[in-house]
Motif scaffolding. Sequence first.
Motif, PDB file in Angstrom:
ATOM      1  N   UNK A   1     -13.948 -11.635   8.229  1.00  0.00           N
ATOM      2  CA  UNK A   1     -12.755 -11.635   9.055  1.00  0.00           C
ATOM      3  C   UNK A   1     -11.700 -10.680   8.481  1.00  0.00           C
TER       4      UNK A   1
ATOM      5  N   UNK B   1     -10.419  -6.947  10.224  1.00  0.00           N
ATOM      6  CA  UNK B   1      -9.005  -6.670  10.474  1.00  0.00           C
ATOM      7  C   UNK B   1      -8.508  -5.475   9.667  1.00  0.00           C
ATOM      8  N   UNK B   2      -8.909  -5.411   8.397  1.00  0.00           N
ATOM      9  CA  UNK B   2      -8.474  -4.288   7.557  1.00  0.00           C
ATOM     10  C   UNK B   2      -8.982  -2.969   8.138  1.00  0.00           C
TER      11      UNK B   2
ATOM     12  N   UNK C   1      -9.710  -2.315  11.337  1.00  0.00           N
ATOM     13  CA  UNK C   1      -8.939  -2.004  12.554  1.00  0.00           C
ATOM     14  C   UNK C   1      -7.587  -1.397  12.192  1.00  0.00           C
ATOM     15  N   UNK C   2      -6.913  -2.015  11.230  1.00  0.00           N
ATOM     16  CA  UNK C   2      -5.604  -1.508  10.812  1.00  0.00           C
ATOM     17  C   UNK C   2      -5.730  -0.132  10.169  1.00  0.00           C
ATOM     18  N   UNK C   3      -6.806   0.070   9.389  1.00  0.00           N
ATOM     19  CA  UNK C   3      -6.976   1.349   8.700  1.00  0.00           C
ATOM     20  C   UNK C   3      -7.292   2.473   9.691  1.00  0.00           C
TER      21      UNK C   3
ATOM     22  N   UNK D   1     -22.975  -0.860   5.930  1.00  0.00           N
ATOM     23  CA  UNK D   1     -21.766  -0.240   6.491  1.00  0.00           C
ATOM     24  C   UNK D   1     -20.559  -0.544   5.604  1.00  0.00           C
TER      25      UNK D   1
ATOM     26  N   UNK E   1     -20.782   2.002   2.765  1.00  0.00           N
ATOM     27  CA  UNK E   1     -20.393   3.360   3.203  1.00  0.00           C
ATOM     28  C   UNK E   1     -18.892   3.440   3.468  1.00  0.00           C
TER      29      UNK E   1
ATOM     30  N   UNK F   1      -2.403   4.355   0.597  1.00  0.00           N
ATOM     31  CA  UNK F   1      -2.472   2.966   0.160  1.00  0.00           C
ATOM     32  C   UNK F   1      -3.253   2.095   1.156  1.00  0.00           C
ATOM     33  N   UNK F   2      -3.121   2.394   2.481  1.00  0.00           N
ATOM     34  CA  UNK F   2      -3.880   1.589   3.464  1.00  0.00           C
ATOM     35  C   UNK F   2      -5.384   1.730   3.267  1.00  0.00           C
TER      36      UNK F   2
ATOM     37  N   UNK G   1      -6.358  -0.572   0.235  1.00  0.00           N
ATOM     38  CA  UNK G   1      -6.467  -1.981   0.624  1.00  0.00           C
ATOM     39  C   UNK G   1      -7.734  -2.207   1.464  1.00  0.00           C
ATOM     40  N   UNK G   2      -8.021  -1.294   2.372  1.00  0.00           N
ATOM     41  CA  UNK G   2      -9.202  -1.441   3.231  1.00  0.00           C
ATOM     42  C   UNK G   2     -10.490  -1.336   2.405  1.00  0.00           C
TER      43      UNK G   2
ATOM     44  N   UNK H   1     -10.905  -2.193  -0.616  1.00  0.00           N
ATOM     45  CA  UNK H   1     -11.043  -3.473  -1.334  1.00  0.00           C
ATOM     46  C   UNK H   1     -11.631  -4.553  -0.419  1.00  0.00           C
ATOM     47  N   UNK H   2     -11.149  -4.609   0.823  1.00  0.00           N
ATOM     48  CA  UNK H   2     -11.677  -5.590   1.790  1.00  0.00           C
ATOM     49  C   UNK H   2     -13.162  -5.337   2.064  1.00  0.00           C
TER      50      UNK H   2
ATOM     51  N   UNK I   1     -15.201  -6.492  -1.032  1.00  0.00           N
ATOM     52  CA  UNK I   1     -15.288  -7.956  -1.098  1.00  0.00           C
ATOM     53  C   UNK I   1     -16.271  -8.472  -0.040  1.00  0.00           C
TER      54      UNK I   1
ATOM     55  N   UNK J   1       1.734  -1.428   3.859  1.00  0.00           N
ATOM     56  CA  UNK J   1       1.426  -0.042   3.471  1.00  0.00           C
ATOM     57  C   UNK J   1       1.928   0.964   4.507  1.00  0.00           C
TER      58      UNK J   1
ATOM     59  N   UNK K   1      -4.135  -5.913  15.548  1.00  0.00           N
ATOM     60  CA  UNK K   1      -4.506  -5.434  14.207  1.00  0.00           C
ATOM     61  C   UNK K   1      -4.259  -3.935  14.058  1.00  0.00           C
TER      62      UNK K   1
END
Lengths: 134, 134, 134, 134
Positions: B30, B34-35, B37-39, B94, B97, B110-111, B114-115, B117-118, B121, D10, D74
């Motif tokens: 999840x 979201x990360x 989409x935001x990225x 994916x 990659x 920075x975005x 963060x992405x 890292x998501x 994880x 960010x 998002x």
Amino acid sequence: MSYARQMLSTLQRNNSVSADALVAAIDALSDCSQACSADTSADLREQDLAEMVTCIRLCLDCTDICDATLAILSRMTEPDREVTRPLLESCIAICDSCGAECERHAKMHEHCRVCGEACRRCERACKELLTAIK
Amino acid sequence: MSYARQMLSTLQRNNSVSADALVAAIDALSDCSQACSADTSADLREQDLAEMVTCIRLCLDCTDICDATLAILSRMTEPDREVTRPLLESCIAICDSCGAECERHAKMHEHCRVCGEACRRCERACKELLTAIK
Amino acid sequence: MSYARQMLSTLQRNNSVSADALVAAIDALSDCSQACSADTSADLREQDLAEMVTCIRLCLDCTDICDATLAILSRMTEPDREVTRPLLESCIAICDSCGAECERHAKMHEHCRVCGEACRRCERACKELLTAIK
Amino acid sequence: MSYARQMLSTLQRNNSVSADALVAAIDALSDCSQACSADTSADLREQDLAEMVTCIRLCLDCTDICDATLAILSRMTEPDREVTRPLLESCIAICDSCGAECERHAKMHEHCRVCGEACRRCERACKELLTAIK
């Protein structure tokens, strides 16, 4: 001519995958996703509802996996084999399971017969695309 | 406590897969969707847009595959190995990659850090779940 | 005959919405979602990439809203007007915005011309369905 | 801190919508979509299956509309009011219907109680965002 075919014809593709296999898979995935959504809903109306639970579950999973595969293929980029191959394998497996379950109900429920046919066509189209991108 | 954990605790599960591995994967998928989409959207705002095209493409595919995997896992049924294994493999590929591409831009954006890292994880959580359902 | 039409013909519907308007909307939503996914990807290949950012953003939103509307309509239940009306209104608005933006690029990029056409057809089909369910 | 919050921090946003209302809606939509997917599946396991059909149908629609709204939000762009307002209205309507139906089953089924809570929280968060973007 489907929009998938029209869009593909506008691209200067330098893509190793045949346009025919790609368009056939896109069309079959789209049909299968819609048929499974409609079948889920039709199953929920049936008198023998307890008999339909497995069919409902498989149709829900089949819709989700077909939608993701459809989205990836609709972008029509050169496929990343490490991503696309297992995704197609997963799609083939759920179309096979869902198609077999729909066929079990095909004589009782015409909506399951139609959905089973959409699953089998999708399974075949994904297998042909998988062979083409190996 | 996440809703995934709460929902899982309400079920009398007779499921071979550990609840911890399942909840960890659901939460990570999840977040990763979201990360990404935001990225995608943040990349489209950057000056060095031509440099971001691969990142955008990978984020789009990553969102779609994470969403399908999330939907399947959120149903919390006993996994069908033939379907779930290749789907997790595709998701791991994916996320790997997309995570690597985001990391390439992490110092500039920075975005993307963060992405990335998501993605990493999510890649780990899917690998652990894959081991658990083998 | 499309699968949407075939599935609909298997149901004993006692539904106030005309089958023709429903099937037309389902087919147009499916085409529009795919055309927008393909156009997003084609835009990302163009030399004048900075010019295409608004088109990419609108195509991304259009795909997501069309997909949700398609899923709801594919279940072919009696529509809940409080839910379906604003959803169709949102879909009409994004198809209009995305269609207008695609038309701006139609002379330069054939893929935008085809996508703009799919958006306009979807906008019309959703408007007709909205009238039918009011 | 959620990834939605991290991603938002960010961005150099020049956005009229408050970051708090946006992040609250993103988190609530994500939770509600997952809770509805899990509740659909849990409903399908119940003895009183015929009683659960409306709940299953509403959960399916709720997942699809929440997912589309989540994807749009998002991306964290300045909202297009003509698109976002009716989409939020549709989301509020389905969360209200689905929440009310889940609450009807809350005493019998703990999974419905948890899902009803997720629907109500999502309904509130979308209402607050709708006020913020008007």
